[in-house]
Design an enzyme around this catalytic site. Structure first.
Site, mmCIF file in Angstrom:
data_model
loop_
_atom_site.group_PDB
_atom_site.id
_atom_site.type_symbol
_atom_site.label_atom_id
_atom_site.label_comp_id
_atom_site.label_asym_id
_atom_site.label_seq_id
_atom_site.Cartn_x
_atom_site.Cartn_y
_atom_site.Cartn_z
ATOM 1 N N GLY A 12 44.375 39.378 53.810
ATOM 2 C CA GLY A 12 44.880 38.433 53.036
ATOM 3 C C GLY A 12 45.954 38.987 51.974
ATOM 4 O O GLY A 12 45.597 40.059 51.258
ATOM 5 N N ARG A 73 45.443 39.389 59.687
ATOM 6 C CA ARG A 73 43.893 39.863 59.774
ATOM 7 C C ARG A 73 43.927 40.224 61.283
ATOM 8 O O ARG A 73 44.574 39.590 62.288
ATOM 9 C CB ARG A 73 43.097 38.613 59.661
ATOM 10 C CG ARG A 73 43.226 38.247 58.130
ATOM 11 C CD ARG A 73 41.757 37.571 57.797
ATOM 12 N NE ARG A 73 42.100 36.782 56.475
ATOM 13 C CZ ARG A 73 41.878 37.255 55.432
ATOM 14 N NH1 ARG A 73 41.628 38.476 55.284
ATOM 15 N NH2 ARG A 73 42.043 36.611 54.319
ATOM 16 N N ASP A 104 38.157 45.308 51.245
ATOM 17 C CA ASP A 104 37.260 46.194 51.811
ATOM 18 C C ASP A 104 37.294 46.259 53.170
ATOM 19 O O ASP A 104 37.015 47.469 53.912
ATOM 20 C CB ASP A 104 35.759 45.952 51.326
ATOM 21 C CG ASP A 104 35.331 44.523 51.514
ATOM 22 O OD1 ASP A 104 36.124 43.695 51.646
ATOM 23 O OD2 ASP A 104 34.183 44.103 51.208
ATOM 24 N N THR A 127 43.293 42.186 46.271
ATOM 25 C CA THR A 127 42.860 40.858 46.750
ATOM 26 C C THR A 127 42.684 40.160 45.710
ATOM 27 O O THR A 127 42.043 40.319 44.687
ATOM 28 C CB THR A 127 41.496 41.098 47.614
ATOM 29 O OG1 THR A 127 40.665 39.701 47.571
ATOM 30 C CG2 THR A 127 40.452 41.984 46.888
ATOM 31 N N ASP A 129 40.341 38.063 45.408
ATOM 32 C CA ASP A 129 38.721 37.831 45.110
ATOM 33 C C ASP A 129 38.145 38.771 44.382
ATOM 34 O O ASP A 129 37.042 38.457 43.712
ATOM 35 C CB ASP A 129 38.071 38.014 46.662
ATOM 36 C CG ASP A 129 38.825 37.130 47.683
ATOM 37 O OD1 ASP A 129 39.139 36.046 47.510
ATOM 38 O OD2 ASP A 129 38.533 37.453 48.885
ATOM 39 N N ASP A 131 36.703 41.628 44.722
ATOM 40 C CA ASP A 131 35.457 41.879 45.226
ATOM 41 C C ASP A 131 35.414 43.217 45.709
ATOM 42 O O ASP A 131 34.434 43.410 46.705
ATOM 43 C CB ASP A 131 34.880 40.939 46.299
ATOM 44 C CG ASP A 131 35.784 40.779 47.584
ATOM 45 O OD1 ASP A 131 36.844 41.478 47.505
ATOM 46 O OD2 ASP A 131 35.566 40.122 48.502
ATOM 47 N N ARG A 173 36.273 34.163 48.550
ATOM 48 C CA ARG A 173 35.261 34.378 49.888
ATOM 49 C C ARG A 173 34.159 34.187 49.497
ATOM 50 O O ARG A 173 33.781 33.207 49.202
ATOM 51 C CB ARG A 173 35.681 36.087 50.069
ATOM 52 C CG ARG A 173 35.726 36.235 51.644
ATOM 53 C CD ARG A 173 36.517 37.465 52.070
ATOM 54 N NE ARG A 173 36.104 38.822 51.193
ATOM 55 C CZ ARG A 173 36.013 39.816 51.891
ATOM 56 N NH1 ARG A 173 35.973 40.035 52.987
ATOM 57 N NH2 ARG A 173 35.458 40.793 50.867
HETATM 58 O O1 F6P Z 1 40.518 37.283 50.655
HETATM 59 C C1 F6P Z 1 41.599 36.347 50.401
HETATM 60 C C2 F6P Z 1 40.925 34.944 50.609
HETATM 61 O O2 F6P Z 1 42.090 34.203 50.103
HETATM 62 C C3 F6P Z 1 39.872 34.481 50.288
HETATM 63 O O3 F6P Z 1 39.712 34.108 49.106
HETATM 64 C C4 F6P Z 1 39.568 33.423 51.364
HETATM 65 O O4 F6P Z 1 38.378 33.055 51.713
HETATM 66 C C5 F6P Z 1 40.318 33.926 52.694
HETATM 67 O O5 F6P Z 1 41.259 34.936 51.904
HETATM 68 C C6 F6P Z 1 41.235 33.046 53.557
HETATM 69 O O6 F6P Z 1 41.449 33.623 54.572
HETATM 70 P P1 F6P Z 1 42.611 33.213 55.661
HETATM 71 O O7 F6P Z 1 43.847 33.669 55.185
HETATM 72 O O8 F6P Z 1 42.494 34.166 56.874
HETATM 73 O O9 F6P Z 1 42.336 31.948 55.860
#
Ligand code: F6P
Length: 321
Positions: A12, A73, A104, A127, A129, A131, A173
């Site tokens: 992300g 991703r 991570d 990120t 998050d 985290d 997340r």
């Molecule tokens: O890791 C960043 C994040 O925005 C999280 O907060 C969220 O759960 C996730 O990515 C959403 O992912 P995607 O962009 O694959 O919908």
């Protein structure tokens, strides 16, 4: 001697990734090292798709959200055949080290790639998050906190006018770092995070107590990882006399111009990353530890679980009397 460094943004996106790309490129240029920017996350290593980055072509991006290299991703990257293809890309382009900007999951991928290719990896944690184990803060977190706080301040206005309860869902997340900080900054009556579960009855009790103290509106900040905020909204609507609404802040938290703090962190992390590579070090993640820019073994960072300071919840409780 290091001649070529590759760089990739993965997972992300987070505001400040561009500031990190810019800073890595410029510090590398100061050390006569050329930069290859792989496009679209790990996919760029699978398709040998990159562009040369220079101090000039990374100009004008420090203030921009997103990532000029794009990201995605890439589940395909978990397969050993893919890792071998990526390793071949690194060999073919004589890449001496790879800077991986992400979270991570990206660092786990980087470790596999390093095992297969022998190329040292340096992680730059980015990120919203926050985290990542081994750093007090990640690039983009501060911007996301500010974005969510701005959105919720506006929601508070309408909550007060209509005397409603708003459940506001923020990202994060599986963790509650974002919700906790945002919750304190907006003066939330309740903060719901996965690390400290509360059930609907608990939340109703807190909101009823709040109403008895004279509060006619309320904000509940819920981390997305806490649970089903839509279900909670419906249950609260049914079981209380208040009007309850749900508002999801969503992907705006991932975009926008990075705050000064996110830019600074990106710039300092980047400088550290290039220095580590030039010192011959690898498979480390740079981070901020107690105010100092430092580094940690990538394996430890990728496998570790970052602790959340739950005392902050108590502070939030006291501040919402
Ligand atoms: O890791 C960043 C994040 O925005 C999280 O907060 C969220 O759960 C996730 O990515 C959403 O992912 P995607 O962009 O694959 O919908």
């Amino acid at each position: 001697m290091v001649k070529t460094i590759g760089i990739v943004t993965s997972g992300g996106d987070a505001p400040g990734m561009n500031a990190a790309i810019r800073a890595v490129t410029r510090v590398a240029a100061c050390r006569d090292v050329q930069m290859l920017g792989f496009e679209r996350g790990w996919d760029g290593l699978l398709s040998n798709c990159y562009r040369k980055l220079t101090p000039r072509n990374v100009g004008g991006i420090i203030q921009t959200g997103g990532t000029i290299l794009h990201t995605l991703r890439c589940p395909a990257f978990e397969q050993p055949q893919s890792i071998e293809v990526a390793a071949e890309t690194l060999r073919q382009n004589n890449v001496d080290a790879l800077v991986v900007i992400g979270g991570d999951g990206s660092f786990r991928g980087a470790l596999e790639l390093s095992k297969r290719s022998g190329v040292p990896m340096i992680g730059i944690p980015a990120t919203i998050d926050n985290d990542v184990y081994g750093t007090d803060e990640t690039i983009g977190f501060d911007t996301a906190v500010n974005t969510a706080v701005g959105a919720i301040d506006k929601i508070r206005d309408t909550a007060i006018s209509h005397e409603r309860i708003f459940i506001v869902e923020v990202m994060g997340r599986k963790r509650g770092f974002l919700a906790l900080e945002v919750g304190i900054c907006v003066g939330a009556e309740v903060i719901l995070i996965p690390e400290k579960p509360l059930d609907t009855c608990d939340v109703i009790k807190i909101m009823e107590a709040s109403s008895k103290k004279g509060k006619r509106a309320g904000i509940i900040v819920a981390a997305e990882g806490f649970g089903d905020s839509s279900k909670l909204t419906q249950e609260m609507q049914k079981q209380t006399s208040s009007e309850v609404r749900l508002s999801i802040v969503g992907y705006s938290q991932r975009g926008g111009s990075p705050t000064a703090r996110s830019r600074l962190l990106a710039s300092l992390f980047a400088e550290k990353a290039v220095n580590l590579i030039c010192e011959g070090k690898g498979n480390l993640v740079v981070g901020l530890q107690n105010g100092v820019i430092s580094s940690l073994d990538m394996e430890k960072s990728a496998r570790g679980s970052k602790p959340l300071d739950l005392r902050l919840l108590q502070v939030a409780e006291m501040l919402s009397v």
